[in-house]
Write an enzyme that holds these catalytic residues in place. Structure first.
Site: not given
Ligand SMILES: *Cc1c(COP(=O)(O)O)cnc(C)c1O
Length: 414
Positions: A51, A53, A197, A223, A226
């Protein structure tokens, strides 16, 4: 015998089956990738045992001296990679990263303006089935139905009329470059906050293949799994002035203990992403997407917006009398993994759809280049042109497996 095979042969056998599936097939889901052995090793390390935190230097548990160094390395590398002032590497996912930005910045019931899910946006941008749609008042923009790209003048009009507290940009299924500076100007004009995002395109932004939101918007979420090619997880970058509010929103706002094995694997991923070979990789991802798109176009398939600027493309199957669901299933039988996807002016449900989303990050990690993309485009067209022909699909599967066998999953990054 490995300890897993000894303890739990059932799970061990399933992992082996999945390893073979990944090895023998072609992964064209745009949000997936193949991590390096270094990332894999870190994510499976003893760092899962503890942990931590809190944040470096301010933990609620003793014995975090090495975790502090690891988390600071991850933060510093992420800031260096994107030229960001401040980073939080604790979000367990991209959705959680977005949630933390909203929690830190706007109030329950405030207005979010974001891209429609059906035209490329993400669930966490205000879909009624997500926390974001339940907690906030949501207005959504789409793409222009003629050009199939974002119309920034229409966006500015909508922002002036709606006066949102938060504008969200970034997408899960948008094949064109997004103008983050234009979003920044629109947000400033109406006094709204703004988050980019970059979950999908993070690798392209980090390597200069896509314009960056970092200097033009207050918040950027991503993320790490990807195009960035790291462990599954999320991260937030922001201006220094918002750092403390973001930290509080992540922990204790919405998470407990951080996944320190994953944060360490993020640090490894960010180090890899700072290398020349990763830059070369991202360039190849884009070149491969363009080659695959051109091949599908020449096979008579319509691409939404006419092509791609990034790592993915959207195929419109409506003029072929096929649904995305049928296409996804037939390609699956041929060893090619893609996902059905809604397209602009969609008339079918999200479980059926008129389109396919196709991306090149994972096959590019295996070392595939333009020549292989032409072959893959031809495989896809062969299957879709004659979707009921089981024999032909089996023939394509044999060719897919032959191609896959030449590109071992870990050959490139080993
Ligand atoms: C994949 C994605 C997310 C979310 O990611 P998770 O890790 O699956 O919650 C958020 N925003 C966009 C634009 C995405 O393509």
């Amino acid at each position: 015998m490995s300890s897993l095979a000894n303890t739990d042969p059932e799970i061990a056998a399933l992992i082996e089956k999945e390893r073979l599936r990944q090895t023998n097939g072609l992964e064209l889901i745009a949000s997936e990738n193949v991590v390096s052995k270094a990332v894999l090793e870190t994510a499976g390390s003893i760092l899962t045992n503890k942990y931590a935190e809190g944040y470096p230097g301010k933990r609620y548990y003793g014995g975090c001296e090495y975790y502090d160094i690891i988390e600071n390395l991850a933060k510093d590398r992420l800031c260096k990679l994107f030229g960001a002032e401040y980073a939080n590497v604790q979000p367990h996912s991209g959705s959680g990263a977005n949630m933390a930005v909203y929690f830190s910045t706007i109030n329950y019931g405030d207005k979010i303006m974001s891209m429609k899910l059906s035209e490329g946006g993400h669930l966490s941008h205000g879909s009624p089935v997500s926390f974001s749609g339940k907690m906030y008042d949501v207005v959504q923009y789409g793409v222009d139905h003629e050009t199939e790209v974002i119309d920034y003048a229409a966006l500015a009009d909508m922002a002036r009329k709606e006066k949102p507290q938060m504008i969200v940009c970034g997408a899960s299924a948008y094949p064109r470059e997004i103008d983050f500076k234009a979003f920044g100007e629109i947000a400033e004009d109406v006094g709204s906050s703004c988050v980019a995002d970059i979950a999908h395109i993070a690798g392209l932004v980090a390597t200069g293949l896509h314009n960056s939101p970092i200097d033009v918007l207050p918040f950027t979420t991503t993320t790490t799994h990807k195009t960035l090619r790291g462990p599954r997880g999320g991260a937030i970058m922001c201006r220094e002035e918002f750092g403390q509010a973001i930290n509080k929103a992540v922990f204790p706002g919405l998470q407990g203990g951080p996944l320190m094995h994953i944060i360490a694997a993020k640090a490894v991923c960010f180090k890899e992403a700072l290398s020349q070979s990763y830059k070369d990789y991202c360039k190849q991802v884009v070149n491969n997407a363009q080659t695959l798109a051109a091949t599908l176009d020449s096979e008579g398939y319509r691409l939404v917006s006419g092509g791609t600027d990034n790592h993915l493309m959207l195929l419109d199957l409506s003029d072929k009398g096929l649904t995305g669901l049928q296409a996804e299933n037939a390609l699956h039988d041929a060893g090619i993994t893609v996902n059905k996807n809604t397209i602009p002016r969609e008339t079918l449900s999200p479980f059926v759809t008129s389109g396919l989303r196709i991306g090149t990050p994972a096959v590019t990690s295996r070392g595939m280049k333009e020549e292989e993309m032409k072959a893959i485009g031809h495989f896809i067209a062969t299957v879709l042109n004659d979707i009921e022909n089981k024999e032909k699909i089996a023939e394509v599967r044999t060719e897919v497996e032959a191609l896959a066998s030449k590109f071992a999953i870990y050959a490139v990054t080993e």
